[in-house]
Motif scaffolding. Structure first.
Motif, mmCIF file in Angstrom:
data_model
loop_
_atom_site.group_PDB
_atom_site.id
_atom_site.type_symbol
_atom_site.label_atom_id
_atom_site.label_comp_id
_atom_site.label_asym_id
_atom_site.label_seq_id
_atom_site.Cartn_x
_atom_site.Cartn_y
_atom_site.Cartn_z
ATOM 1 N N LYS A 30 -8.706 34.157 5.545
ATOM 2 C CA LYS A 30 -8.670 33.741 4.137
ATOM 3 C C LYS A 30 -10.089 33.454 3.673
ATOM 4 C CE LYS A 30 -4.181 31.641 5.043
ATOM 5 N NZ LYS A 30 -3.443 30.392 5.201
ATOM 6 N N ARG A 31 -10.386 33.805 2.412
ATOM 7 C CA ARG A 31 -11.746 33.636 1.902
ATOM 8 C C ARG A 31 -12.007 32.286 1.243
ATOM 9 N NH1 ARG A 31 -15.795 36.825 0.698
ATOM 10 N NH2 ARG A 31 -16.006 36.054 -1.419
ATOM 11 N N SER A 32 -10.970 31.509 1.010
ATOM 12 C CA SER A 32 -11.138 30.261 0.279
ATOM 13 C C SER A 32 -10.393 29.121 0.958
ATOM 14 C CB SER A 32 -10.624 30.425 -1.154
ATOM 15 O OG SER A 32 -10.596 29.184 -1.816
ATOM 16 N N ARG A 33 -10.989 27.939 0.926
ATOM 17 C CA ARG A 33 -10.304 26.755 1.450
ATOM 18 C C ARG A 33 -9.029 26.462 0.668
ATOM 19 N NH1 ARG A 33 -14.684 22.198 1.120
ATOM 20 N NH2 ARG A 33 -15.245 23.416 -0.678
ATOM 21 N N LEU A 34 -8.996 26.876 -0.579
ATOM 22 C CA LEU A 34 -7.816 26.626 -1.409
ATOM 23 C C LEU A 34 -6.586 27.365 -0.895
ATOM 24 C CD1 LEU A 34 -9.474 26.858 -4.946
ATOM 25 C CD2 LEU A 34 -8.882 24.788 -3.661
ATOM 26 N N LEU A 35 -6.807 28.389 -0.069
ATOM 27 C CA LEU A 35 -5.704 29.168 0.487
ATOM 28 C C LEU A 35 -5.226 28.633 1.831
ATOM 29 C CD1 LEU A 35 -7.107 32.727 -0.310
ATOM 30 C CD2 LEU A 35 -5.405 31.428 -1.613
ATOM 31 N N LEU A 36 -5.956 27.666 2.393
ATOM 32 C CA LEU A 36 -5.596 27.118 3.693
ATOM 33 C C LEU A 36 -4.481 26.096 3.577
ATOM 34 C CD1 LEU A 36 -9.128 26.463 5.283
ATOM 35 C CD2 LEU A 36 -7.667 28.468 5.569
ATOM 36 N N THR A 37 -3.684 25.995 4.623
ATOM 37 C CA THR A 37 -2.677 24.944 4.695
ATOM 38 C C THR A 37 -3.378 23.630 5.043
ATOM 39 O OG1 THR A 37 -2.303 25.223 7.065
ATOM 40 C CG2 THR A 37 -0.965 26.601 5.572
ATOM 41 N N GLU A 38 -2.657 22.527 4.920
ATOM 42 C CA GLU A 38 -3.239 21.230 5.277
ATOM 43 C C GLU A 38 -3.654 21.218 6.752
ATOM 44 O OE1 GLU A 38 -2.205 16.464 5.210
ATOM 45 O OE2 GLU A 38 -0.863 17.848 4.174
ATOM 46 N N GLU A 39 -2.829 21.797 7.601
ATOM 47 C CA GLU A 39 -3.166 21.859 9.030
ATOM 48 C C GLU A 39 -4.436 22.677 9.260
ATOM 49 O OE1 GLU A 39 -1.268 23.230 13.320
ATOM 50 O OE2 GLU A 39 -0.020 23.318 11.521
ATOM 51 N N MET A 87 0.848 -1.191 0.000
ATOM 52 C CA MET A 87 0.000 0.000 0.000
ATOM 53 C C MET A 87 0.886 1.245 0.000
ATOM 54 S SD MET A 87 -3.156 0.666 2.521
ATOM 55 C CE MET A 87 -3.253 2.245 3.283
ATOM 56 N N THR A 88 0.571 2.177 -0.837
ATOM 57 C CA THR A 88 1.383 3.390 -0.921
ATOM 58 C C THR A 88 0.728 4.521 -0.145
ATOM 59 O OG1 THR A 88 0.285 4.083 -2.941
ATOM 60 C CG2 THR A 88 2.277 2.761 -3.184
ATOM 61 N N ASP A 89 1.564 5.439 0.315
ATOM 62 C CA ASP A 89 1.046 6.605 1.012
ATOM 63 C C ASP A 89 0.352 7.521 0.016
ATOM 64 O OD1 ASP A 89 3.856 6.987 3.301
ATOM 65 O OD2 ASP A 89 2.114 5.677 3.351
ATOM 66 N N LYS A 90 -0.637 8.252 0.510
ATOM 67 C CA LYS A 90 -1.322 9.209 -0.348
ATOM 68 C C LYS A 90 -0.410 10.396 -0.625
ATOM 69 C CE LYS A 90 -6.039 8.255 1.004
ATOM 70 N NZ LYS A 90 -7.287 8.823 1.464
ATOM 71 N N THR A 91 -0.549 10.954 -1.801
ATOM 72 C CA THR A 91 0.200 12.169 -2.119
ATOM 73 C C THR A 91 -0.459 13.338 -1.390
ATOM 74 O OG1 THR A 91 -1.162 12.732 -4.016
ATOM 75 C CG2 THR A 91 0.738 11.290 -4.421
ATOM 76 N N GLU A 92 0.261 14.436 -1.322
ATOM 77 C CA GLU A 92 -0.303 15.623 -0.678
ATOM 78 C C GLU A 92 -1.597 16.034 -1.368
ATOM 79 O OE1 GLU A 92 0.791 20.253 0.406
ATOM 80 O OE2 GLU A 92 2.327 18.977 -0.459
ATOM 81 N N GLY A 93 -1.615 15.970 -2.688
ATOM 82 C CA GLY A 93 -2.820 16.327 -3.439
ATOM 83 C C GLY A 93 -4.001 15.453 -3.086
ATOM 84 N N GLN A 94 -3.749 14.158 -2.919
ATOM 85 C CA GLN A 94 -4.828 13.244 -2.546
ATOM 86 C C GLN A 94 -5.337 13.529 -1.134
ATOM 87 O OE1 GLN A 94 -2.535 9.704 -3.382
ATOM 88 N NE2 GLN A 94 -3.934 9.124 -5.043
#
Length: 69
Positions: free
Chosen positions: A41-50, A1-8
């Motif tokens: 920030k106005r968008s989730r796309l601007l949030l960090t993973e944390e 099993m492989t780890d998920k990429t950051e994008g995933q």
């Protein structure tokens, strides 16, 4: 099993956030208001993973149908 990429991982977080927002009956605008108030920030796309993790946890622990004022 492989780890998920950051994008995933980010895609999974976005999907879970969408599900929780739908459960709470939040509109996109209500989500934006919360992000602006707590993250500046106005968008989730601007949030960090944390930050996405924190937002998801907040939604999961919330029973209120609308964001707190």
């Amino acid at each position: 099993m492989t780890d998920k990429t950051e994008g995933q991982r980010l895609e999974d977080l976005m999907t879970k956030i969408d599900t929780e927002m739908q459960r709470l009956g939040w509109t996109v605008e209500q989500g934006r208001e919360h992000l602006t108030k707590y993250y500046g920030k106005r968008s989730r796309l601007l949030l960090t993973e944390e930050e996405l993790d924190n937002f998801l946890l907040y939604l999961q622990l919330t029973d209120s149908p609308t964001p707190n004022p």
